[in-house]
Design an enzyme around this catalytic site. Sequence first.
Site, PDB file in Angstrom:
ATOM      1  N   ASP A 150       0.855  -1.190   0.000  1.00 46.65           N
ATOM      2  CA  ASP A 150       0.000   0.000   0.000  1.00 46.65           C
ATOM      3  C   ASP A 150       0.887   1.234   0.000  1.00 46.65           C
ATOM      4  OD1 ASP A 150      -2.430  -1.417   0.107  1.00 46.65           O
ATOM      5  OD2 ASP A 150      -2.292  -1.616   2.282  1.00 46.65           O
ATOM      6  N   ASP A 184      -7.059  -1.274  -4.631  1.00 47.92           N
ATOM      7  CA  ASP A 184      -8.140  -0.896  -3.728  1.00 47.92           C
ATOM      8  C   ASP A 184      -9.051   0.147  -4.368  1.00 47.92           C
ATOM      9  OD1 ASP A 184      -7.062  -2.559  -1.753  1.00 47.92           O
ATOM     10  OD2 ASP A 184      -5.821  -0.948  -0.947  1.00 47.92           O
TER      11      ASP A 184
END
Length: 206
Positions: A150, A184
């Site tokens: 991330d 995401d």
Amino acid sequence: MNLKKASLLIIIILLIDQISKIYVKTHFVLGEDFTVFNWFKIYFIENNGMAWGTKLSDILPFMTDRTAKLSLTIFRILAIIGIGYWLVSAIKRQQSKTLILALIFIFAGALGNILDSVFYGLLFDDSVGQVATFLPPEGYDTLLHGKVVDMLYMPIWKGYLPEWIPGVGGDYFTFFEPVFNIADVSISIGFGILIFFNRKAFGKKG
């Protein structure tokens, strides 16, 4: 939309997702950040579990972390197979373009994160205290035990909440706190389409 166009869009989303992850993984030390704007940073973290770093072992304490990680990865693989089947079926049955587009985004995003979970443990060495190497002699973990990369962090507002808000009044709060990735974003777009354009997605053709 036909299967060829759907596949092309999935590949484009996957390339953007994986290129961004590989770049961050091979240029940043874990925890390092780079400020693009005051409200937007590239902040490298690794997610070993579900959304917001939640692990399956946090929910099911009788599981070890490694068993929970393996179970989550296998579940994700089964889920992506189901989503893929739904997508192909929707295209063959010529269902609404809205539904197909939503499934494309969800499938591409889910597959992007699955690639991390399945292969990254083998493809990279550790990022703790060092910049990781791509295709090292030995990875940081085994197959199916990789961590999701991330890097997108958007702390749009930080400050203390008003005292009159029940339960959280006076607490320091950051909006938006989670760190996420392109996969995401793709999943969120897909679910957003299904929520806000539900009637177009599932309504019968005229």
